[in-house]
Design a protein around this motif. Sequence first.
Motif, PDB file in Angstrom:
ATOM      1  N   GLU A 119       0.849  -1.198   0.000  1.00 45.60           N
ATOM      2  CA  GLU A 119       0.000   0.000   0.000  1.00 45.60           C
ATOM      3  C   GLU A 119       0.886   1.251   0.000  1.00 45.60           C
ATOM      4  OE1 GLU A 119      -3.263  -1.031   0.212  1.00 45.60           O
ATOM      5  OE2 GLU A 119      -2.517  -3.061   0.588  1.00 45.60           O
ATOM      6  N   LYS A 130       2.653   2.682  -6.967  1.00 49.06           N
ATOM      7  CA  LYS A 130       2.443   1.885  -8.186  1.00 49.06           C
ATOM      8  C   LYS A 130       1.466   2.493  -9.163  1.00 49.06           C
ATOM      9  CE  LYS A 130       0.347  -1.459  -6.141  1.00 49.06           C
ATOM     10  NZ  LYS A 130      -0.751  -0.678  -6.524  1.00 49.06           N
ATOM     11  N   SER A 131       0.348   2.994  -8.633  1.00 49.79           N
ATOM     12  CA  SER A 131      -0.706   3.445  -9.542  1.00 49.79           C
ATOM     13  C   SER A 131      -0.223   4.607 -10.401  1.00 49.79           C
ATOM     14  CB  SER A 131      -1.958   3.837  -8.754  1.00 49.79           C
ATOM     15  OG  SER A 131      -2.329   2.744  -7.931  1.00 49.79           O
ATOM     16  N   GLU A 161      -6.081  -4.368 -11.115  1.00 53.79           N
ATOM     17  CA  GLU A 161      -6.790  -5.412 -10.372  1.00 53.79           C
ATOM     18  C   GLU A 161      -6.802  -5.047  -8.895  1.00 53.79           C
ATOM     19  OE1 GLU A 161      -5.077  -9.248 -11.038  1.00 53.79           O
ATOM     20  OE2 GLU A 161      -5.649  -9.272 -13.142  1.00 53.79           O
ATOM     21  N   PRO A 162      -7.846  -5.365  -8.151  1.00 51.31           N
ATOM     22  CA  PRO A 162      -9.108  -5.848  -8.695  1.00 51.31           C
ATOM     23  C   PRO A 162      -9.906  -4.691  -9.285  1.00 51.31           C
ATOM     24  CG  PRO A 162      -9.265  -5.671  -6.295  1.00 51.31           C
ATOM     25  CD  PRO A 162      -7.854  -5.309  -6.673  1.00 51.31           C
ATOM     26  N   ARG A 171     -14.618  -5.992  -6.547  1.00 55.22           N
ATOM     27  CA  ARG A 171     -13.832  -5.021  -5.780  1.00 55.22           C
ATOM     28  C   ARG A 171     -14.639  -4.445  -4.609  1.00 55.22           C
ATOM     29  NH1 ARG A 171      -9.253  -1.668  -6.771  1.00 55.22           N
ATOM     30  NH2 ARG A 171      -9.467   0.206  -5.519  1.00 55.22           N
ATOM     31  N   LEU A 177     -12.801  -5.021  -1.186  1.00 52.84           N
ATOM     32  CA  LEU A 177     -12.237  -3.796  -0.623  1.00 52.84           C
ATOM     33  C   LEU A 177     -13.291  -2.971   0.115  1.00 52.84           C
ATOM     34  CD1 LEU A 177      -9.698  -2.679  -3.375  1.00 52.84           C
ATOM     35  CD2 LEU A 177      -9.422  -4.271  -1.490  1.00 52.84           C
ATOM     36  N   MET A 228     -10.480 -12.802  -5.713  1.00 55.14           N
ATOM     37  CA  MET A 228      -9.359 -12.166  -6.422  1.00 55.14           C
ATOM     38  C   MET A 228      -9.052 -12.943  -7.701  1.00 55.14           C
ATOM     39  SD  MET A 228      -8.381  -9.490  -4.750  1.00 55.14           S
ATOM     40  CE  MET A 228      -8.346  -8.753  -3.093  1.00 55.14           C
ATOM     41  N   ARG A 242      -9.469 -11.778 -11.654  1.00 55.97           N
ATOM     42  CA  ARG A 242      -8.338 -11.917 -12.594  1.00 55.97           C
ATOM     43  C   ARG A 242      -8.757 -12.697 -13.837  1.00 55.97           C
ATOM     44  NH1 ARG A 242      -4.640 -13.113  -8.855  1.00 55.97           N
ATOM     45  NH2 ARG A 242      -4.580 -10.842  -8.711  1.00 55.97           N
ATOM     46  N   ARG A 259      -1.160  -4.130 -10.415  1.00 55.04           N
ATOM     47  CA  ARG A 259      -1.338  -5.393  -9.691  1.00 55.04           C
ATOM     48  C   ARG A 259      -1.753  -6.525 -10.619  1.00 55.04           C
ATOM     49  NH1 ARG A 259      -0.708  -4.832  -4.404  1.00 55.04           N
ATOM     50  NH2 ARG A 259      -1.252  -2.897  -3.353  1.00 55.04           N
ATOM     51  N   SER A 263       0.153 -10.119  -6.469  1.00 58.17           N
ATOM     52  CA  SER A 263      -0.586  -9.572  -5.325  1.00 58.17           C
ATOM     53  C   SER A 263      -1.367 -10.669  -4.604  1.00 58.17           C
ATOM     54  CB  SER A 263      -1.553  -8.472  -5.773  1.00 58.17           C
ATOM     55  OG  SER A 263      -0.849  -7.259  -6.009  1.00 58.17           O
ATOM     56  N   SER A 264      -1.915 -11.617  -5.343  1.00 56.72           N
ATOM     57  CA  SER A 264      -2.641 -12.705  -4.675  1.00 56.72           C
ATOM     58  C   SER A 264      -1.695 -13.582  -3.871  1.00 56.72           C
ATOM     59  CB  SER A 264      -3.389 -13.573  -5.695  1.00 56.72           C
ATOM     60  OG  SER A 264      -4.568 -12.934  -6.116  1.00 56.72           O
ATOM     61  N   TYR A 274      -0.564 -11.251  -0.805  1.00 56.57           N
ATOM     62  CA  TYR A 274      -1.600 -10.888   0.179  1.00 56.57           C
ATOM     63  C   TYR A 274      -2.354 -12.111   0.708  1.00 56.57           C
ATOM     64  CZ  TYR A 274      -1.213  -5.833  -0.653  1.00 56.57           C
ATOM     65  OH  TYR A 274      -0.770  -4.537  -0.730  1.00 56.57           O
ATOM     66  N   GLN A 275      -2.892 -12.936  -0.216  1.00 55.77           N
ATOM     67  CA  GLN A 275      -3.684 -14.065   0.249  1.00 55.77           C
ATOM     68  C   GLN A 275      -2.780 -15.226   0.699  1.00 55.77           C
ATOM     69  OE1 GLN A 275      -4.992 -12.085  -2.556  1.00 55.77           O
ATOM     70  NE2 GLN A 275      -6.055 -11.245  -0.769  1.00 55.77           N
ATOM     71  N   LEU A 318      -8.356  -4.160   3.573  1.00 56.38           N
ATOM     72  CA  LEU A 318      -6.978  -4.664   3.466  1.00 56.38           C
ATOM     73  C   LEU A 318      -5.976  -3.642   4.002  1.00 56.38           C
ATOM     74  CD1 LEU A 318      -7.381  -6.621   0.179  1.00 56.38           C
ATOM     75  CD2 LEU A 318      -6.359  -7.541   2.250  1.00 56.38           C
TER      76      LEU A 318
HETATM   77  P1  TYD Z   1      -6.192  -0.497  -4.500  1.00 54.09           P
HETATM   78  O1  TYD Z   1      -7.239   0.387  -3.929  1.00 54.09           O
HETATM   79  O2  TYD Z   1      -6.281  -0.841  -5.943  1.00 54.09           O
HETATM   80  O3  TYD Z   1      -4.916   0.294  -4.219  1.00 54.09           O
HETATM   81  P2  TYD Z   1      -3.390  -0.014  -4.170  1.00 54.09           P
HETATM   82  O4  TYD Z   1      -3.112  -1.060  -5.188  1.00 54.09           O
HETATM   83  O5  TYD Z   1      -2.821   1.314  -4.513  1.00 54.09           O
HETATM   84  O6  TYD Z   1      -3.112  -0.429  -2.776  1.00 54.09           O
HETATM   85  O7  TYD Z   1      -6.077  -1.765  -3.612  1.00 54.09           O
HETATM   86  C1  TYD Z   1      -6.058  -3.040  -4.019  1.00 54.09           C
HETATM   87  C2  TYD Z   1      -6.028  -3.864  -2.764  1.00 54.09           C
HETATM   88  O8  TYD Z   1      -6.344  -5.226  -3.075  1.00 54.09           O
HETATM   89  C3  TYD Z   1      -4.703  -3.863  -2.075  1.00 54.09           C
HETATM   90  O9  TYD Z   1      -4.922  -3.801  -0.688  1.00 54.09           O
HETATM   91  C4  TYD Z   1      -4.131  -5.220  -2.428  1.00 54.09           C
HETATM   92  C5  TYD Z   1      -5.340  -6.071  -2.573  1.00 54.09           C
HETATM   93  N1  TYD Z   1      -5.193  -7.230  -3.467  1.00 54.09           N
HETATM   94  C6  TYD Z   1      -5.113  -8.504  -2.942  1.00 54.09           C
HETATM   95  O10 TYD Z   1      -5.166  -8.684  -1.717  1.00 54.09           O
HETATM   96  N2  TYD Z   1      -4.990  -9.574  -3.776  1.00 54.09           N
HETATM   97  C7  TYD Z   1      -4.952  -9.431  -5.135  1.00 54.09           C
HETATM   98  O11 TYD Z   1      -4.833 -10.432  -5.871  1.00 54.09           O
HETATM   99  C8  TYD Z   1      -5.031  -8.102  -5.670  1.00 54.09           C
HETATM  100  C9  TYD Z   1      -4.994  -7.888  -7.153  1.00 54.09           C
HETATM  101  C10 TYD Z   1      -5.148  -7.029  -4.804  1.00 54.09           C
END
Ligand code: TYD
Length: 200
Positions: free
Chosen positions: A13, A17-18, A35-36, A46, A50, A66, A70, A92, A96-97, A100-101, A149
């Motif tokens: 976070e 990146k964006s 993504e997402p 999303r 989120l 997620m 994708r 992403r 990211s999956s 994070y997951q 998240l």
């Molecule tokens: P986002 O609001 O797009 O912002 P940023 O990428 O700038 O943080 O947040 C996407 C959120 O989703 C981020 O907390 C990461 C999470 N995420 C996963 O947990 N798994 C995934 O596969 C993807 C694509 C995103």
Amino acid sequence: MGRGRFIAFEGGEGCGKSTQARLLAERLGAVLTREPGGTAIGARVRDIVLAADDNGLVDRAEALLMAADRAQHVAEVVEPALAAGRDVVTDRYLGSSVAYQGYGRGLPVDEVRNLSLWATHGLQPDVVVLLVVDPAEARARIGGARDRLEKAGDDFHSLVADGFGSLAAADPQRWVIVDGGGTVAEVEARVRDVVAARLP
Ligand code: TYD
């Protein structure tokens, strides 16, 4: 006409990146996506994953959603663009999956990866840019509104950061780590150099 090139930005976070995905896409004339939420169906996914507050979503359902996002994203946006010869930059992707997951939530990393490989018919980026910033700087950049998240806590986010580091170390042909510290222009210059070196 050849196939387009597929570039993914990954990171925690507030890593910037964006912004960097947008700048690179503008420079390459690439399709910019994320993504997402890169499709109409993905936007609905999303909203669930989120949500601002805890909505009771369990970890395995989060991983499946997620992956579903994708699958839709690749089928509807990414693969058609690549097939038409367009470059694609995504904010992403599969990493990211896994981070994070897998590493963050503690689900089996290989299972999470295989789920997304199944979802995408095995489509992997040509280059993955991992933007790394100091956690304090990242927190300052995120600011006020947080989703479930972003609210997951420092321990979770440090597991995610370690996960990204492991992914980059395990696949150095595909992954490149870029220092996300400093100004937007400084980071943009670093991204430009590494991408130019990897994509002829
Ligand atoms: P986002 O609001 O797009 O912002 P940023 O990428 O700038 O943080 O947040 C996407 C959120 O989703 C981020 O907390 C990461 C999470 N995420 C996963 O947990 N798994 C995934 O596969 C993807 C694509 C995103």
